[in-house]
Design a protein around this motif. Structure first.
Motif, mmCIF file in Angstrom:
data_model
loop_
_atom_site.group_PDB
_atom_site.id
_atom_site.type_symbol
_atom_site.label_atom_id
_atom_site.label_comp_id
_atom_site.label_asym_id
_atom_site.label_seq_id
_atom_site.Cartn_x
_atom_site.Cartn_y
_atom_site.Cartn_z
ATOM 1 N N ARG A 1 0.842 -1.196 0.000
ATOM 2 C CA ARG A 1 0.000 0.000 0.000
ATOM 3 C C ARG A 1 0.884 1.254 0.000
ATOM 4 O O ARG A 1 1.814 1.374 0.804
ATOM 5 N N GLY A 2 0.604 2.121 -0.952
ATOM 6 C CA GLY A 2 1.294 3.404 -0.988
ATOM 7 C C GLY A 2 2.626 3.425 -1.715
ATOM 8 O O GLY A 2 3.274 4.474 -1.749
ATOM 9 N N THR A 3 3.046 2.301 -2.319
ATOM 10 C CA THR A 3 4.327 2.283 -3.038
ATOM 11 C C THR A 3 4.193 2.998 -4.383
ATOM 12 O O THR A 3 3.346 2.646 -5.208
ATOM 13 N N TRP A 4 5.049 3.982 -4.614
ATOM 14 C CA TRP A 4 5.109 4.628 -5.936
ATOM 15 C C TRP A 4 5.574 3.623 -6.980
ATOM 16 O O TRP A 4 6.540 2.898 -6.755
ATOM 17 N N HIS A 5 4.882 3.589 -8.134
ATOM 18 C CA HIS A 5 5.245 2.633 -9.186
ATOM 19 C C HIS A 5 4.828 3.168 -10.549
ATOM 20 O O HIS A 5 3.924 3.999 -10.658
ATOM 21 N N GLY A 6 5.491 2.650 -11.562
ATOM 22 C CA GLY A 6 5.111 2.958 -12.934
ATOM 23 C C GLY A 6 3.913 2.132 -13.351
ATOM 24 O O GLY A 6 3.511 1.191 -12.663
ATOM 25 N N VAL A 7 3.332 2.477 -14.486
ATOM 26 C CA VAL A 7 2.220 1.679 -15.008
ATOM 27 C C VAL A 7 2.741 0.309 -15.430
ATOM 28 O O VAL A 7 3.952 0.076 -15.524
#
Lengths: 161, 161
Positions: free
Chosen positions: A120-126
């Motif tokens: 939850r809340g991890t920044w990620h690319g598409v």
């Protein structure tokens, strides 16, 4: 434009971002009269107080390296697992949080047989498959409130092999 | 020994047993600037009152047809989804309940890109990939109480292509 290179996806290197879901090492259980190993309950799922688990199917257009990434996103209300419905490698871009915006991104090359569960809340690319078909089963939070934050990268990031 | 033949896995024919999880027809949503279709929340998950969702990885030995099936099982406390981490066909054996034991079994040939979610309590055979690797992500109930009933088929059942 900043450039980063891919690194192999390992549980240790990915530990800050999520779980690597794979059948490596000894299985936790051997079932079906010895015909099947079970690596048991390997994802730290988190759907918040008002969410539940759902399974969706994603079909994403394959990309190639070098790949230009201009957007990261995160889901503040729940974890998100990506389970490839193929046996090819695929690209995972993540970043730590740095005061409400993404910090320095990392690019992982997931190998055949590797899924992930983003905390939850991890920044990620598409979702970025590197081969056809770009099919994934996604286990994420189904709930009544918005669950998406986006951050545009300016300048964009280039991911090289 | 009774013999049955496989039939293609379709949502209509499988409706009594569970959900077919696949990217067919129009997606429910198009995301990622048009690069990805999402077939949203397609599994009727059910983990009972004291269970929760978990993701496990199964690695099963591939089988071949004709396949002799001598055991069916069911999970009274929760649904169980099988998501192939490959793009090959695989075998699904299910049966209706007939007063606490399996009724007439059916064998479905799941095609590339097809996963399933078995409803809670559906009689089914063990995981039977037909090709290597026999890798699946499994979304099922993690809970404190037993969740397995087995029924031995005597005589065994033979599944032919």
């Amino acid at each position: 434009m900043p450039i980063i290179r891919t690194q192999p996806l390992t549980a240790a290197d990915f530990a800050a971002y999520g779980d690597v879901l794979q059948a490596t090492g000894d299985p936790d259980r051997v079932i079906n009269a010895g015909f099947c190993g079970r690596w048991h309950d390997r994802a730290r799922l988190d759907f918040g107080v008002d969410g539940r688990a759902g399974i969706s199917i994603f079909d994403a257009q394959p990309r190639s390296l070098p790949y230009v990434c201009d957007l990261l996103e995160r889901h503040p209300e729940g974890s998100q697992a990506f389970l490839p419905m193929h046996h090819n490698d695929w690209l995972v871009i993540v970043a730590p949080d740095a005061g409400g915006r993404p910090g320095q991104p990392h690019a992982f090359l997931a190998g055949p047989g590797q899924g992930i569960n983003l905390f939850r809340g991890t920044w990620h690319g598409v979702l970025t498959p590197l081969h056809s078909p770009g099919l994934f089963a996604v286990v994420d939070r189904i709930g009544p409130t918005p669950n998406l934050e986006e951050y545009r990268l300016d300048p964009p990031l280039t991911v090289e092999a």
